[in-house]
Design a protein around this motif. Structure first.
Motif, PDB file in Angstrom:
ATOM      1  N   THR A   1      -1.813 -14.109   0.248  1.00 15.81           N
ATOM      2  CA  THR A   1      -1.013 -12.888   0.359  1.00 15.81           C
ATOM      3  C   THR A   1      -1.699 -11.989   1.380  1.00 15.81           C
ATOM      4  O   THR A   1      -2.839 -12.247   1.782  1.00 15.81           O
ATOM      5  CB  THR A   1      -0.900 -12.147  -0.984  1.00 15.81           C
ATOM      6  N   PHE A   2      -0.993 -10.961   1.801  1.00 14.79           N
ATOM      7  CA  PHE A   2      -1.567 -10.041   2.788  1.00 14.79           C
ATOM      8  C   PHE A   2      -2.781  -9.330   2.205  1.00 14.79           C
ATOM      9  O   PHE A   2      -2.889  -9.163   1.001  1.00 14.79           O
ATOM     10  CB  PHE A   2      -0.521  -9.007   3.222  1.00 14.79           C
ATOM     11  N   SER A   3      -3.655  -8.908   3.102  1.00 18.33           N
ATOM     12  CA  SER A   3      -4.855  -8.209   2.642  1.00 18.33           C
ATOM     13  C   SER A   3      -4.600  -6.729   2.393  1.00 18.33           C
ATOM     14  O   SER A   3      -5.495  -6.007   1.982  1.00 18.33           O
ATOM     15  CB  SER A   3      -5.964  -8.329   3.689  1.00 18.33           C
ATOM     16  N   PHE A   4      -3.374  -6.279   2.693  1.00 20.25           N
ATOM     17  CA  PHE A   4      -3.068  -4.864   2.449  1.00 20.25           C
ATOM     18  C   PHE A   4      -2.401  -4.726   1.089  1.00 20.25           C
ATOM     19  O   PHE A   4      -1.856  -5.686   0.566  1.00 20.25           O
ATOM     20  CB  PHE A   4      -2.029  -4.307   3.425  1.00 20.25           C
ATOM     21  N   LEU A   5      -2.368  -3.518   0.616  1.00 19.50           N
ATOM     22  CA  LEU A   5      -1.541  -3.233  -0.548  1.00 19.50           C
ATOM     23  C   LEU A   5      -1.210  -1.759  -0.625  1.00 19.50           C
ATOM     24  O   LEU A   5      -1.779  -0.937   0.083  1.00 19.50           O
ATOM     25  CB  LEU A   5      -2.202  -3.726  -1.841  1.00 19.50           C
ATOM     26  N   ALA A   6      -0.244  -1.459  -1.490  1.00 21.57           N
ATOM     27  CA  ALA A   6       0.089  -0.072  -1.777  1.00 21.57           C
ATOM     28  C   ALA A   6      -0.884   0.399  -2.848  1.00 21.57           C
ATOM     29  O   ALA A   6      -1.266  -0.368  -3.728  1.00 21.57           O
ATOM     30  CB  ALA A   6       1.522   0.018  -2.291  1.00 21.57           C
TER      31      ALA A   6
ATOM     32  N   GLY B   1     -10.147 -15.139  -0.860  1.00 23.34           N
ATOM     33  CA  GLY B   1     -10.102 -14.281   0.320  1.00 23.34           C
ATOM     34  C   GLY B   1     -11.024 -13.095   0.181  1.00 23.34           C
ATOM     35  O   GLY B   1     -11.687 -12.911  -0.851  1.00 23.34           O
ATOM     36  N   LYS B   2     -11.026 -12.313   1.274  1.00 23.65           N
ATOM     37  CA  LYS B   2     -11.918 -11.166   1.285  1.00 23.65           C
ATOM     38  C   LYS B   2     -11.305 -10.001   0.511  1.00 23.65           C
ATOM     39  O   LYS B   2     -10.108  -9.753   0.598  1.00 23.65           O
ATOM     40  CB  LYS B   2     -12.138 -10.706   2.736  1.00 23.65           C
ATOM     41  N   VAL B   3     -12.159  -9.294  -0.245  1.00 26.03           N
ATOM     42  CA  VAL B   3     -11.777  -7.991  -0.779  1.00 26.03           C
ATOM     43  C   VAL B   3     -12.715  -6.962  -0.152  1.00 26.03           C
ATOM     44  O   VAL B   3     -13.818  -7.297   0.293  1.00 26.03           O
ATOM     45  CB  VAL B   3     -11.839  -7.936  -2.325  1.00 26.03           C
ATOM     46  N   PHE B   4     -12.242  -5.735  -0.095  1.00 26.37           N
ATOM     47  CA  PHE B   4     -12.928  -4.715   0.700  1.00 26.37           C
ATOM     48  C   PHE B   4     -13.395  -3.576  -0.195  1.00 26.37           C
ATOM     49  O   PHE B   4     -12.574  -2.885  -0.798  1.00 26.37           O
ATOM     50  CB  PHE B   4     -11.983  -4.209   1.797  1.00 26.37           C
ATOM     51  N   ASP B   5     -14.697  -3.438  -0.291  1.00 29.55           N
ATOM     52  CA  ASP B   5     -15.278  -2.391  -1.120  1.00 29.55           C
ATOM     53  C   ASP B   5     -15.561  -1.191  -0.224  1.00 29.55           C
ATOM     54  O   ASP B   5     -16.474  -1.191   0.582  1.00 29.55           O
ATOM     55  CB  ASP B   5     -16.570  -2.937  -1.747  1.00 29.55           C
ATOM     56  N   ASN B   6     -14.730  -0.178  -0.405  1.00 30.20           N
ATOM     57  CA  ASN B   6     -14.801   0.999   0.459  1.00 30.20           C
ATOM     58  C   ASN B   6     -15.928   1.930   0.046  1.00 30.20           C
ATOM     59  O   ASN B   6     -16.321   2.824   0.795  1.00 30.20           O
ATOM     60  CB  ASN B   6     -13.442   1.716   0.372  1.00 30.20           C
ATOM     61  N   VAL B   7     -16.447   1.752  -1.163  1.00 27.00           N
ATOM     62  CA  VAL B   7     -17.445   2.680  -1.691  1.00 27.00           C
ATOM     63  C   VAL B   7     -18.841   2.286  -1.224  1.00 27.00           C
ATOM     64  O   VAL B   7     -19.629   3.116  -0.766  1.00 27.00           O
ATOM     65  CB  VAL B   7     -17.362   2.733  -3.228  1.00 27.00           C
ATOM     66  N   HIS B   8     -19.125   0.988  -1.313  1.00 25.41           N
ATOM     67  CA  HIS B   8     -20.438   0.519  -0.872  1.00 25.41           C
ATOM     68  C   HIS B   8     -20.335   0.070   0.565  1.00 25.41           C
ATOM     69  O   HIS B   8     -19.565  -0.826   0.883  1.00 25.41           O
ATOM     70  CB  HIS B   8     -20.916  -0.602  -1.785  1.00 25.41           C
TER      71      HIS B   8
ATOM     72  N   MET C   1      -6.514  -1.462   2.211  1.00 20.68           N
ATOM     73  CA  MET C   1      -7.078  -2.809   2.141  1.00 20.68           C
ATOM     74  C   MET C   1      -7.357  -3.127   0.668  1.00 20.68           C
ATOM     75  O   MET C   1      -7.868  -2.290  -0.078  1.00 20.68           O
ATOM     76  CB  MET C   1      -8.379  -2.891   2.941  1.00 20.68           C
ATOM     77  N   ARG C   2      -7.074  -4.352   0.281  1.00 23.85           N
ATOM     78  CA  ARG C   2      -7.190  -4.719  -1.121  1.00 23.85           C
ATOM     79  C   ARG C   2      -8.638  -4.624  -1.614  1.00 23.85           C
ATOM     80  O   ARG C   2      -9.564  -4.982  -0.893  1.00 23.85           O
ATOM     81  CB  ARG C   2      -6.629  -6.119  -1.353  1.00 23.85           C
ATOM     82  N   THR C   3      -8.794  -4.158  -2.841  1.00 22.54           N
ATOM     83  CA  THR C   3     -10.113  -4.108  -3.468  1.00 22.54           C
ATOM     84  C   THR C   3     -10.239  -5.204  -4.516  1.00 22.54           C
ATOM     85  O   THR C   3     -11.302  -5.398  -5.096  1.00 22.54           O
ATOM     86  CB  THR C   3     -10.350  -2.738  -4.141  1.00 22.54           C
ATOM     87  N   THR C   4      -9.141  -5.871  -4.776  1.00 20.91           N
ATOM     88  CA  THR C   4      -9.133  -7.007  -5.700  1.00 20.91           C
ATOM     89  C   THR C   4      -8.002  -7.945  -5.294  1.00 20.91           C
ATOM     90  O   THR C   4      -7.017  -7.500  -4.694  1.00 20.91           O
ATOM     91  CB  THR C   4      -8.936  -6.550  -7.160  1.00 20.91           C
ATOM     92  N   LEU C   5      -8.169  -9.229  -5.609  1.00 22.53           N
ATOM     93  CA  LEU C   5      -7.102 -10.182  -5.301  1.00 22.53           C
ATOM     94  C   LEU C   5      -6.014 -10.189  -6.370  1.00 22.53           C
ATOM     95  O   LEU C   5      -4.961 -10.784  -6.198  1.00 22.53           O
ATOM     96  CB  LEU C   5      -7.677 -11.610  -5.195  1.00 22.53           C
ATOM     97  N   LEU C   6      -6.327  -9.510  -7.490  1.00 22.84           N
ATOM     98  CA  LEU C   6      -5.432  -9.618  -8.642  1.00 22.84           C
ATOM     99  C   LEU C   6      -4.007  -9.148  -8.323  1.00 22.84           C
ATOM    100  O   LEU C   6      -3.039  -9.785  -8.738  1.00 22.84           O
ATOM    101  CB  LEU C   6      -6.008  -8.830  -9.825  1.00 22.84           C
ATOM    102  N   CYS C   7      -3.889  -8.049  -7.562  1.00 22.40           N
ATOM    103  CA  CYS C   7      -2.555  -7.504  -7.271  1.00 22.40           C
ATOM    104  C   CYS C   7      -1.688  -8.550  -6.577  1.00 22.40           C
ATOM    105  O   CYS C   7      -0.528  -8.760  -6.954  1.00 22.40           O
ATOM    106  CB  CYS C   7      -2.668  -6.270  -6.378  1.00 22.40           C
ATOM    107  N   GLY C   8      -2.251  -9.199  -5.551  1.00 21.75           N
ATOM    108  CA  GLY C   8      -1.488 -10.198  -4.801  1.00 21.75           C
ATOM    109  C   GLY C   8      -1.127 -11.389  -5.667  1.00 21.75           C
ATOM    110  O   GLY C   8       0.004 -11.874  -5.640  1.00 21.75           O
ATOM    111  N   VAL C   9      -2.074 -11.834  -6.466  1.00 20.55           N
ATOM    112  CA  VAL C   9      -1.850 -13.023  -7.288  1.00 20.55           C
ATOM    113  C   VAL C   9      -0.814 -12.738  -8.381  1.00 20.55           C
ATOM    114  O   VAL C   9       0.063 -13.557  -8.647  1.00 20.55           O
ATOM    115  CB  VAL C   9      -3.195 -13.510  -7.861  1.00 20.55           C
ATOM    116  N   LEU C  10      -0.896 -11.556  -8.977  1.00 14.91           N
ATOM    117  CA  LEU C  10       0.100 -11.208 -10.004  1.00 14.91           C
ATOM    118  C   LEU C  10       1.487 -11.090  -9.385  1.00 14.91           C
ATOM    119  O   LEU C  10       2.489 -11.484  -9.986  1.00 14.91           O
ATOM    120  CB  LEU C  10      -0.278  -9.894 -10.709  1.00 14.91           C
ATOM    121  N   THR C  11       1.536 -10.539  -8.169  1.00  4.18           N
ATOM    122  CA  THR C  11       2.826 -10.425  -7.486  1.00  4.18           C
ATOM    123  C   THR C  11       3.405 -11.808  -7.217  1.00  4.18           C
ATOM    124  O   THR C  11       4.601 -12.043  -7.416  1.00  4.18           O
ATOM    125  CB  THR C  11       2.658  -9.635  -6.173  1.00  4.18           C
TER     126      THR C  11
END
Lengths: 342, 796
Positions: free
Chosen positions: B518-523, B584-591, B555-565
């Motif tokens: 799935t795309f690496s973006f999300l709402a 795939g890659k997930v993106f941690d914006n905090v660290h 950018m997604r922080t977890t793959l779960l959203c895409g997989v559930l969709t």
């Protein structure tokens, strides 16, 4: 009389009962009846005491002969019956071998992965090392070092997703090459597969997220001939030995000379069809000799070293490989699509 | 860019078929996107003369004519147009002629045979700008003389092919007919016949008497040139000019405007024509806009400027957007008497950014964005004046205004013949290189191995040996490049991350899982739909500055959203028994990384639904991934809020959570429109491999017998069996080879609130056969531990 007649009667009895016996259990009963400890033959043997001393050995021998004969007959019958019984059991156990059953479900990697594996195997076989890098990338690596300076049209927000002024979603996997060139000394022989991003709306042939496999070779005396041979190896491995490679002049900021690479149409094998618009060729990838300015910017002496680079769109070759008409299918994850791959 | 073949052939000879020409151009770097035959829908229509014209015997409006088409007997044609008359010169569609509306066949009209058709303008589909009288009612009547039998396409300029060239980004010099002609002549090895540019001025006065130009921001306008035409005679353009513009998809306006458009098409220099009387103070000022300035462009649109855009102004204020569009006020009209022609070079970036920010693009801005060479500006300007001479559209005033403070000049490049050959992998002699470069109008010298070349002024893309290499290779032929295998051994292979993914994929395929992407973006909403607690880092994703839409803004922080969709899509499509995963890659914006980029992590997410799935089927799938890699894990509590609170667990190794498994929480099911229970596992692949025990040497096969003992233990219902089994292992030590739970029973027989769990323990010693006493000792230890730690009693 007596004994001899009795033996004769036993012979007859055995023969007739053997004929009637229709199961292993009744056969066993017959064996006991005849040969068991309380069987008739044993009883006859016991009754020998009434015989004269000279008749006794003669008679003993006759009885032993009977015992051997009876045993042989019974064994033979038993073997036959066992065979018959097994045959019947096997017959009874017959199954309908055409009756359907569910297959054990074995999954597959995504079609992109299947094709990527073929591509990676091809290039690792040629001595290429797989290198990866960040998808959220510094402008410096994604553009600057690749001879795409500030305000270059390729940097337009129409094409590039920006995080801020200095950070973008990489628009190609070339920044991985830039990172390698600035940190390693030649010889370099790498491929960089990965996700890339362009600000394209989704349709059958466009997607804002897709994958590239870019290759880079830097060494002394690298020529465009080396590039052509490398790509021919790739094309032949993926699409067959009869596939030809054609270079056409093109332009990319980070290569000079640059070429667009056409392959013999994989659908019609060069005869001309709708897919290749009757040209016999399909455009598959872009490549060229690394622009000396890029080498210099990355700290590699362009007087001493030369190199080539190429970029393959994974979705494009996956779609060609499997005849997928709509790229959206690859990102929707419908099982009816996914179950078709192998 | 569309170019008329007829026009092109004026400047360069093309002696081969269109297909061969196309292929030669493609192979020298000028791509061809398509060829259009302008006259494809107008075939077999010729000039004829109406000899006789009599009324039709059975009709009150038809006429029966005889028409001479210059060959054979005159044709009898029935015509319904009221304007037909004997003696007219008309367009005759012969039998078999092709018209936009179809093919002409022999036929009878009210009993009279008709061998063709006399055509009106609309029937032939000829645009008015090609032949003005085509718009008149009835059949088209030629007012000028043409030989009978002439193909009408020649009269309308439709006997032409238009080639759509694909111009490379580095070759703006070929974005014009002359540029293509130069490439054509070089590619076909034929003569180039560009016209010599000469201007006849009227010999009176000087441009300085008419106009003044001031460039205030020459960084954005390296050259500005102007000439003035007086006594302008606005009128219709001649047919050749109208036809040339039509072929390129442009409309004819009037002679002066047409000249500017034609010159842009021919030379690549966008021109602008001002009605000088409307330029206040006859003073043109080129400067950057100030914030908030207003401007109305030629198309009647008003623009409020952001500041910084390059403007063409007069003494009262802005009149046009430099290089993009002129102002309405100084537009050429019927009454224009004096014209100022502008030809300039503007900064490509400035033009591009302005056009983008105002949301429009013109032919001119397209040229400037690609790059117009300042060195050849006067060619464009003078060519326009030359055409004014030719069309007699006015009188050219002597003198040129040419503001060009820093002339640019291509510098000689020194290159080595040998290095060029080695780069290209070919073997072209120095002499051949010279002849190729000369054909491309380079100034070249060869001295042994040293090649010194200066690019012609219209080229802005050549500044090094590599560029010369490309020029040589283009014309020597890319086909010359041999295939030479790479030399030297290299140690290639897959990266560690790729091998980790390969490992996971192989196991998951075997367990019936399919890979999805799935795309690496999300709402952001998709993350909120996971029921996450406030303050969860995953609710703080990396935002894009220019997303395509709200659905892809982060950018997604977890793959779960895409997989559930994806799971929900499959449910909606009625697909049963689904096992999927995404890697795939997930993106941690905090660290953040050292480069202040988000941390990118390789993640794996499994999901399954269907009658055969439950919490345990998902857990064992995750466990298999850990176990096969030799991870020594324990099952621990999990608190992910997107899981069912009673059906979730973590697999932990040495304090590191490697996998989180659970049934999807009903609230999340609802949010994601999951219509069936679904199970998911989130697996941290890098952590898994950090905890993996590398494979050591194999153990010898035990020779002594395995002894099994079954026991049933009664314990509290709420007591998880996992810790009990761990305690049993601990107590039994290394003789315990295996322990399995084979039954769990709840019922009055074991007491309310209790359960009985039955275990099978298998013991073996490496060096002897275990005795009953030894096993009893071990079992006693096990029972003691169970009793002391969990109050579990052996079932009576």
């Amino acid at each position: 009389m007596g004994m001899l007649d009795e033996l004769k009667r036993l012979d007859q009895e055995l023969d007739s009962e053997l004929k009637q016996t229709d199961s292993l259990s009744s056969l066993e009963a017959l064996r006991v009846k005849m040969l068991g400890k309380k069987g008739q033959l044993t009883a006859l043997l016991r009754s020998m005491g009434s015989l004269s001393a000279e008749d006794r050995p003669k008679f003993g021998q006759l009885i032993n002969e009977r015992r051997e004969r009876f045993t042989a007959l019974l064994d033979e019958k038993q073997k036959k019956m066992q065979a018959l019984e097994q045959e019947m059991r096997l017959k009874a156990e017959q199954v309908d071998v055409t009756e359907p059953r569910r297959l054990p479900e074995v999954g597959t990697p995504h079609p992109n992965t299947l094709v990527l594996n073929e591509v990676v195997d091809c290039f690792t076989g040629l001595g290429f090392e797989v290198v990866e890098g960040p998808e959220v990338e510094l402008d410096h690596y994604n553009f600057e070092l690749l001879n795409i300076p500030k305000n270059h049209p390729a940097r337009d927000a129409q094409d590039t997703f920006y995080i801020d002024d200095n950070v973008v979603l990489r628009t190609h996997t070339s920044p991985v090459q830039a990172r390698i060139m600035t940190t390693r000394k030649p010889p370099i022989r790498i491929i960089c597969p990965g996700r890339v991003y362009r600000a394209d709306e989704v349709d059958a042939t466009h997607s804002p997220v897709f994958h590239q496999i870019e290759g880079l070779v830097i060494d002394e005396n690298i020529s465009m001939g080396d590039l052509k041979a490398t790509l021919a190896a790739f094309a032949n491995r993926l699409y067959g030995k009869d596939i030809d490679v054609r270079f056409r002049p093109s332009f990319f900021p980070f290569t000079e000379p640059s070429a667009e690479v056409d392959l013999t149409c994989v659908s019609c094998r060069g005869k001309g069809c709708r897919m290749c618009k009757n040209t016999g060729w399909i455009e598959v990838l872009g490549c060229g000799m690394v622009n000396p300015r890029v080498l210099d910017m990355c700290g590699i002496d362009s007087k001493k070293y030369s190199g080539f680079a190429f970029g393959i769109g994974l979705e494009r070759i996956t779609m060609l490989r499997y005849g997928i008409q709509d790229m959206r299918l690859m990102y929707e994850g419908d099982m009816r699509f996914l179950r078709q791959f192998r | 860019m569309k170019v008329s073949m007829n026009l092109l052939k004026k400047y360069a000879d093309i002696l081969v078929s269109p297909a061969e020409y196309e292929s030669r151009m493609i192979m020298t770097g000028t791509g061809v996107e398509g060829i259009e035959d302008l006259g494809e829908k107008l075939q077999n229509v010729v000039v004829g003369r109406v000899l006789t014209c009599e009324p039709h015997p059975d009709s009150d409006h038809l006429h029966v004519c005889t028409v001479d088409v210059g060959q054979g007997e005159p044709l009898q044609i029935v015509c319904g147009a009221p304007n037909v008359a004997a003696g007219q010169l008309v367009a005759v569609a012969l039998i078999g002629a092709v018209l936009p509306g179809g093919t002409i066949k022999k036929g009878k009209l009210r009993g009279v045979e008709s061998c063709g058709m006399l055509c009106s303008g609309p029937e032939m589909g000829v645009p008015v700008e090609l032949y003005p009288s085509v718009g008149e009612a009835g059949i088209l009547v030629f007012n000028e003389d043409h030989p009978l039998g002439t193909d009408v396409r020649d009269i309308f300029g439709l006997n032409d092919r238009v080639i759509d060239f694909e111009i490379l980004a580095n070759r703006p010099d070929t974005l014009c007919v002359w540029g293509v002609a130069r490439e054509t002549a070089a590619a076909m090895n034929t003569e180039l016949h560009l016209p010599e540019i000469t201007v006849k001025d009227c010999g009176e006065g000087d441009i300085s008497d008419f106009a003044r130009v001031e460039v205030k921001d020459s960084d954005l306008c390296p050259r500005y040139a102007a000439r003035v035409i007086k006594n302008v005679r606005i009128g219709e353009s001649p047919a050749w000019l109208r036809q040339a513009l039509h072929a390129a998809g442009m409309r004819s306006i009037n002679n002066v405007v047409d000249i500017t458009n034609f010159v842009m098409m021919e030379t690549g220099h966008p021109m602008h024509a001002f009605d000088l009387s409307k330029v206040r103070g006859s003073h043109i000022i080129v400067r950057r806009a100030q914030k908030g300035e207003l401007l109305r462009t030629l198309d009647g649109k008003d623009h409020t400027l952001q500041g910084g855009e390059l403007l063409i102004c007069d003494e009262q204020g802005p009149t046009g957007l430099a290089g993009i569009m002129g102002g309405e006020e100084s537009e050429i009209t019927e009454g224009t008497a004096t014209v100022l022609f502008e030809a300039a070079a503007f900064d490509r970036t400035s033009i591009r950014l302005t056009a983008r920010s105002l949301g429009f693009r013109t032919e001119a801005s397209g040229h400037f964005e690609r790059g117009v060479s300042p060195a050849t500006v006067l060619d464009g300007l003078n060519r326009a004046c030359q055409l004014v001479n030719e069309l007699d559209a006015g009188d050219v005033v002597p003198g040129i205004i040419d503001l060009y403070p820093e002339p640019v000049q291509n510098q000689p490049i020194t290159a080595s013949v040998d290095r060029i050959n080695r780069r290209a992998g070919v073997c072209v002699s120095g002499e051949d290189m010279v002849s190729i470069l000369k054909k491309l109008q380079f100034d070249v010298k060869l001295d042994g191995d040293t090649l010194t070349a200066t690019a012609p002024s219209f080229r802005q893309d050549v500044d090094g040996e590599a560029d010369l290499c490309e020029e040589v290779l283009r014309y020597a032929g890319y086909d010359l490049i041999p295939t030479t295998a790479l030399r030297g051994a290299a140690n290639g292979g897959r990266s560690a991350a790729m091998l980790q993914n390969d490992y996971a994929r192989a196991l998951l395929s075997g367990m019936g899982f399919y890979e999805t992407m799935t795309f690496s973006f999300l709402a952001k909403k998709k993350l909120e739909m996971l029921n996450l607690a406030e303050g969860d880092d995953r609710l703080n994703p990396l935002p894009l500055r220019n997303p395509l839409g709200e659905d892809s803004a982060y950018m997604r922080t977890t793959l779960l959203c895409g997989v559930l969709t994806t799971a929900a899509t499959n449910m909606a499509h009625g697909n049963a028994d689904v096992r999927i995963y995404e890697l795939g890659k997930v993106f941690d914006n905090v660290h953040r990384t050292e480069e202040n980029l988000p941390t990118e992590k390789n993640a794996l997410c499994l999901c399954a639904y269907g009658p055969k799935e439950d919490f345990y089927s998902m857990r064992v799938a995750a466990e298999a991934l850990l176990a096969r890699a030799g991870v020594n894990y324990v099952i621990r509590e999990n608190e992910e809020p997107f899981f069912h609170p009673g059906r979730r667990a973590s697999l932990v190794c040495g304090g590191t959570v490697i996998a989180e498994i659970g049934e999807i929480h009903p609230l999340v099911m609802e949010n994601y429109e999951l219509t069936q229970r679904a199970y998911a596992a989130l697996i941290d692949l890098p952590a898994l491999f950090d905890c993996a025990a590398p494979m050591g040497h194999v153990k010898p096969i035990a020779r002594f017998p395995l002894v099994t003992r079954d026991i049933a233990l009664v314990m509290k219902n709420a007591q998880p069996v996992g810790p009990v089994m761990e305690a049993m292992k601990q107590a039994a030590g290394r003789m315990l080879e295996d322990i399995q739970l084979f039954d769990v029973f709840r019922g009055v027989q074991v007491g309310l609130g209790n359960k009985s769990a039955a275990f099978s323990l298998a013991f073996r010693a490496e060096d002897h056969t275990l005795t009953d006493e030894e096993i009893q000792r071990l079992m006693n230890k096990v029972l003691k531990a169970c009793k002391e730690q969990f109050g579990a009693e052996i079932r009576a």
